[in-house]
Write a protein that holds these residues in place. Structure first.
Motif, PDB file in Angstrom:
ATOM      1  N   LYS A   1       3.683 -16.910  10.327  1.00  0.00           N
ATOM      2  CA  LYS A   1       4.052 -15.830  11.052  1.00  0.00           C
ATOM      3  C   LYS A   1       4.749 -15.556  11.239  1.00  0.00           C
ATOM      4  CE  LYS A   1      -0.720 -16.352  13.020  1.00  0.00           C
ATOM      5  NZ  LYS A   1      -1.086 -15.328  13.596  1.00  0.00           N
ATOM      6  N   ILE A   2       5.948 -14.551  11.167  1.00  0.00           N
ATOM      7  CA  ILE A   2       7.273 -14.418  10.900  1.00  0.00           C
ATOM      8  C   ILE A   2       7.722 -14.104  12.500  1.00  0.00           C
ATOM      9  CG2 ILE A   2       7.107 -15.010   8.858  1.00  0.00           C
ATOM     10  CD1 ILE A   2       8.244 -11.650   8.211  1.00  0.00           C
ATOM     11  N   GLU A   3       9.455 -13.747  12.861  1.00  0.00           N
ATOM     12  CA  GLU A   3      10.142 -12.951  13.148  1.00  0.00           C
ATOM     13  C   GLU A   3      11.116 -12.021  11.865  1.00  0.00           C
ATOM     14  OE1 GLU A   3      12.493 -15.318  15.763  1.00  0.00           O
ATOM     15  OE2 GLU A   3      12.825 -12.730  16.864  1.00  0.00           O
ATOM     16  N   GLN A   4      10.755 -10.955  12.013  1.00  0.00           N
ATOM     17  CA  GLN A   4      11.567 -10.475  11.517  1.00  0.00           C
ATOM     18  C   GLN A   4      12.632  -9.638  11.495  1.00  0.00           C
ATOM     19  OE1 GLN A   4      10.332  -8.892   7.276  1.00  0.00           O
ATOM     20  NE2 GLN A   4      12.479  -8.927   7.731  1.00  0.00           N
ATOM     21  N   THR A   5      13.778  -9.988  10.803  1.00  0.00           N
ATOM     22  CA  THR A   5      15.022  -9.354  11.216  1.00  0.00           C
ATOM     23  C   THR A   5      14.532  -7.399   9.768  1.00  0.00           C
ATOM     24  OG1 THR A   5      16.515 -10.923  11.024  1.00  0.00           O
ATOM     25  CG2 THR A   5      17.618  -9.452  10.625  1.00  0.00           C
ATOM     26  N   GLY A   6      15.289  -6.593  10.550  1.00  0.00           N
ATOM     27  CA  GLY A   6      15.167  -5.126   9.999  1.00  0.00           C
ATOM     28  C   GLY A   6      13.918  -4.908  10.295  1.00  0.00           C
ATOM     29  N   GLY A   7      13.597  -4.480   8.896  1.00  0.00           N
ATOM     30  CA  GLY A   7      12.490  -4.381   8.430  1.00  0.00           C
ATOM     31  C   GLY A   7      11.403  -5.700   7.133  1.00  0.00           C
ATOM     32  N   ALA A   8      10.324  -5.080   6.472  1.00  0.00           N
ATOM     33  CA  ALA A   8       9.827  -5.744   6.031  1.00  0.00           C
ATOM     34  C   ALA A   8      10.431  -5.005   4.379  1.00  0.00           C
ATOM     35  CB  ALA A   8       8.764  -6.797   5.911  1.00  0.00           C
ATOM     36  N   CYS A   9       9.534  -3.937   4.926  1.00  0.00           N
ATOM     37  CA  CYS A   9       9.664  -2.896   2.823  1.00  0.00           C
ATOM     38  C   CYS A   9      10.703  -2.583   2.990  1.00  0.00           C
ATOM     39  CB  CYS A   9       8.661  -2.178   4.115  1.00  0.00           C
ATOM     40  SG  CYS A   9       8.738  -1.110   1.857  1.00  0.00           S
ATOM     41  N   HIS A  10      11.376  -2.435   1.591  1.00  0.00           N
ATOM     42  CA  HIS A  10      13.038  -2.322   0.696  1.00  0.00           C
ATOM     43  C   HIS A  10      12.351  -0.368   1.044  1.00  0.00           C
ATOM     44  CE1 HIS A  10       9.437  -1.334  -2.580  1.00  0.00           C
ATOM     45  NE2 HIS A  10      10.599  -0.272  -2.536  1.00  0.00           N
TER      46      HIS A  10
ATOM     47  N   LYS B   1      -0.987   6.668  -7.931  1.00  0.00           N
ATOM     48  CA  LYS B   1      -2.195   5.547  -8.606  1.00  0.00           C
ATOM     49  C   LYS B   1      -1.806   4.087  -8.096  1.00  0.00           C
ATOM     50  CE  LYS B   1      -2.543   4.805 -12.877  1.00  0.00           C
ATOM     51  NZ  LYS B   1      -2.629   4.759 -14.018  1.00  0.00           N
ATOM     52  N   ILE B   2      -3.440   4.212  -7.890  1.00  0.00           N
ATOM     53  CA  ILE B   2      -2.954   2.344  -7.290  1.00  0.00           C
ATOM     54  C   ILE B   2      -3.330   1.768  -8.600  1.00  0.00           C
ATOM     55  CG2 ILE B   2      -4.600   0.089  -6.961  1.00  0.00           C
ATOM     56  CD1 ILE B   2      -4.490   2.155  -4.118  1.00  0.00           C
ATOM     57  N   ASN B   3      -2.108   0.589  -8.196  1.00  0.00           N
ATOM     58  CA  ASN B   3      -0.967  -0.216  -9.598  1.00  0.00           C
ATOM     59  C   ASN B   3      -2.009  -1.833  -9.680  1.00  0.00           C
ATOM     60  OD1 ASN B   3       0.065  -1.120 -11.555  1.00  0.00           O
ATOM     61  ND2 ASN B   3       2.118  -0.833 -10.209  1.00  0.00           N
ATOM     62  N   PHE B   4      -3.002  -1.616 -10.724  1.00  0.00           N
ATOM     63  CA  PHE B   4      -3.658  -2.973 -10.797  1.00  0.00           C
ATOM     64  C   PHE B   4      -2.865  -4.191 -11.604  1.00  0.00           C
ATOM     65  CE2 PHE B   4      -7.005   0.035  -9.623  1.00  0.00           C
ATOM     66  CZ  PHE B   4      -7.737  -0.822  -8.417  1.00  0.00           C
ATOM     67  N   ARG B   5      -1.330  -4.454 -11.227  1.00  0.00           N
ATOM     68  CA  ARG B   5      -0.498  -4.990 -12.193  1.00  0.00           C
ATOM     69  C   ARG B   5      -1.001  -6.461 -12.343  1.00  0.00           C
ATOM     70  NH1 ARG B   5       4.435  -7.251 -10.315  1.00  0.00           N
ATOM     71  NH2 ARG B   5       5.054  -7.077  -7.624  1.00  0.00           N
TER      72      ARG B   5
ATOM     73  N   ILE C   1      -8.155   1.425   5.282  1.00  0.00           N
ATOM     74  CA  ILE C   1      -8.117   0.495   4.527  1.00  0.00           C
ATOM     75  C   ILE C   1      -5.953   1.138   4.357  1.00  0.00           C
ATOM     76  CG2 ILE C   1      -7.301  -0.107   1.954  1.00  0.00           C
ATOM     77  CD1 ILE C   1     -10.716   0.695   1.305  1.00  0.00           C
ATOM     78  N   LEU C   2      -5.119  -0.175   4.303  1.00  0.00           N
ATOM     79  CA  LEU C   2      -3.516   0.532   4.152  1.00  0.00           C
ATOM     80  C   LEU C   2      -3.337   0.424   2.690  1.00  0.00           C
ATOM     81  CD1 LEU C   2      -2.741  -1.200   7.579  1.00  0.00           C
ATOM     82  CD2 LEU C   2      -3.799   1.593   6.938  1.00  0.00           C
ATOM     83  N   THR C   3      -2.073   1.025   2.247  1.00  0.00           N
ATOM     84  CA  THR C   3      -1.616  -0.118   0.931  1.00  0.00           C
ATOM     85  C   THR C   3      -0.369   0.270   0.928  1.00  0.00           C
ATOM     86  OG1 THR C   3      -1.316   2.689   0.072  1.00  0.00           O
ATOM     87  CG2 THR C   3      -3.540   2.033  -0.080  1.00  0.00           C
ATOM     88  N   ASP C   4       0.212  -0.938   0.107  1.00  0.00           N
ATOM     89  CA  ASP C   4       1.947  -1.408   0.081  1.00  0.00           C
ATOM     90  C   ASP C   4       2.289   0.006   0.009  1.00  0.00           C
ATOM     91  OD1 ASP C   4       1.068  -1.982  -2.031  1.00  0.00           O
ATOM     92  OD2 ASP C   4       2.166  -4.159  -1.523  1.00  0.00           O
ATOM     93  N   CYS C   5       3.710  -0.268  -0.438  1.00  0.00           N
ATOM     94  CA  CYS C   5       4.808   0.283  -0.784  1.00  0.00           C
ATOM     95  C   CYS C   5       4.786   0.477  -2.167  1.00  0.00           C
ATOM     96  CB  CYS C   5       6.393  -0.429  -0.742  1.00  0.00           C
ATOM     97  SG  CYS C   5       6.344  -2.203  -0.488  1.00  0.00           S
ATOM     98  N   ASP C   6       4.673  -0.603  -2.691  1.00  0.00           N
ATOM     99  CA  ASP C   6       3.926  -0.183  -4.519  1.00  0.00           C
ATOM    100  C   ASP C   6       2.767  -0.346  -4.772  1.00  0.00           C
ATOM    101  OD1 ASP C   6       3.954  -3.118  -4.195  1.00  0.00           O
ATOM    102  OD2 ASP C   6       5.141  -3.242  -5.269  1.00  0.00           O
ATOM    103  N   LEU C   7       2.300   0.256  -3.404  1.00  0.00           N
ATOM    104  CA  LEU C   7       0.504   0.328  -4.491  1.00  0.00           C
ATOM    105  C   LEU C   7      -0.967  -0.740  -5.438  1.00  0.00           C
ATOM    106  CD1 LEU C   7       1.211   3.963  -5.137  1.00  0.00           C
ATOM    107  CD2 LEU C   7      -0.176   2.920  -3.093  1.00  0.00           C
TER     108      LEU C   7
ATOM    109  N   GLY D   1       8.882  -1.177   9.074  1.00  0.00           N
ATOM    110  CA  GLY D   1       8.732  -2.677   9.279  1.00  0.00           C
ATOM    111  C   GLY D   1       8.096  -3.387   8.316  1.00  0.00           C
ATOM    112  N   SER D   2       7.184  -2.349   7.914  1.00  0.00           N
ATOM    113  CA  SER D   2       5.221  -2.884   7.159  1.00  0.00           C
ATOM    114  C   SER D   2       5.498  -2.646   5.796  1.00  0.00           C
ATOM    115  CB  SER D   2       4.129  -3.155   7.699  1.00  0.00           C
ATOM    116  OG  SER D   2       3.276  -3.100   7.201  1.00  0.00           O
ATOM    117  N   CYS D   3       5.456  -2.695   4.798  1.00  0.00           N
ATOM    118  CA  CYS D   3       4.990  -2.503   3.659  1.00  0.00           C
ATOM    119  C   CYS D   3       4.317  -1.942   3.367  1.00  0.00           C
ATOM    120  CB  CYS D   3       5.037  -3.779   2.355  1.00  0.00           C
ATOM    121  SG  CYS D   3       6.297  -4.091   2.024  1.00  0.00           S
ATOM    122  N   PHE D   4       3.049  -2.372   4.868  1.00  0.00           N
ATOM    123  CA  PHE D   4       1.519  -1.469   4.503  1.00  0.00           C
ATOM    124  C   PHE D   4       1.423   0.127   5.370  1.00  0.00           C
ATOM    125  CE2 PHE D   4       0.483  -5.627   3.285  1.00  0.00           C
ATOM    126  CZ  PHE D   4      -0.144  -5.239   2.388  1.00  0.00           C
TER     127      PHE D   4
END
Lengths: 135, 135
Positions: free
Chosen positions: B85-94, A2-6, A73-79, B98-101
């Motif tokens: 505006k950044i230069e990312q080493t590795g990936g941004a997302c845990h 679910k989308i996390n309105f945190r 629409i894209l969502t991020d890892c922790d929504l 590469g992207s959290c989105f």
């Protein structure tokens, strides 16, 4: 899932919403959405936000006509954040620019973020319209 | 003029900070900064954030080595958000992307944002690394 309105700001549970031009990938603005704003956005394919200052749902462009048509629409890892790829009518910024991010910080200066001087910020875009004509 | 740390989350005054790839304009992540995090970012030209969950300053990449070298910083109209505006080493997302989105909402589905089903979200990126190898 679910989308996390945190993110709770002013008592309202929110996600962060970024509007990005669907063609150029330029970031146009960032604001917040509560659940109702995201639902309205999904239903109408037109961006709605939650105004943390006015404490109300805000159809972007309701006064200016500068609406945002949502393509993806894209969502991020922790929504708890979304990126909307949008088609912007007019300009996103109420100051007359295409993007709200129209100023660059001069990283060569030793800037005091509590007292930014004229040379610390540079306007990097051209005005698309005169705000006095629109608002 | 001054940077406006006006978003109060968990008692901390914050701005929104978006990290965007300086070459491709892909949005990599969004997080928050308090005053100290922005000052550290400006001083070191390496992104520091405020973790609203851990309630501490967070040098991005401190455990993974996936740091973010800051090339440019833009501010928005009301000075309460920045784009780096950044230069990312590795990936941004845990999670190894590469992207959290890395997920897209299926706008053709009538999605229930409190109960997202498998078909409502589509992974649109490839993993760059296995998180188990890094964290």
């Amino acid at each position: 899932m679910k989308i996390n309105f945190r993110h709770e700001i002013g008592g309202e549970k929110l996600i962060t919403a970024i509007a990005q031009d669907f063609k150029t990938n330029e970031i146009l603005m960032v604001a917040n959405m509560n659940k109702k704003a995201l639902e309205e956005t999904l239903k109408t394919k037109t961006a709605h936000y939650w105004s943390t200052s006015r404490k109300k749902i805000w159809l972007k462009g309701e006064s200016s006509g500068h609406t945002q048509k949502v393509k993806e629409i894209l969502t991020d890892c922790d929504l708890d954040a979304i990126v909307m790829k949008i088609e912007q009518t007019g300009g996103a910024c109420h100051e007359g620019y295409g993007s709200c991010f129209f100023r660059e910080i001069n990283l060569n200066n030793n800037v005091d973020i509590d007292n930014l001087k004229e040379d610390d910020l540079k306007i990097i875009a051209k005005r698309l319209f005169n705000p006095d004509d629109i608002y």
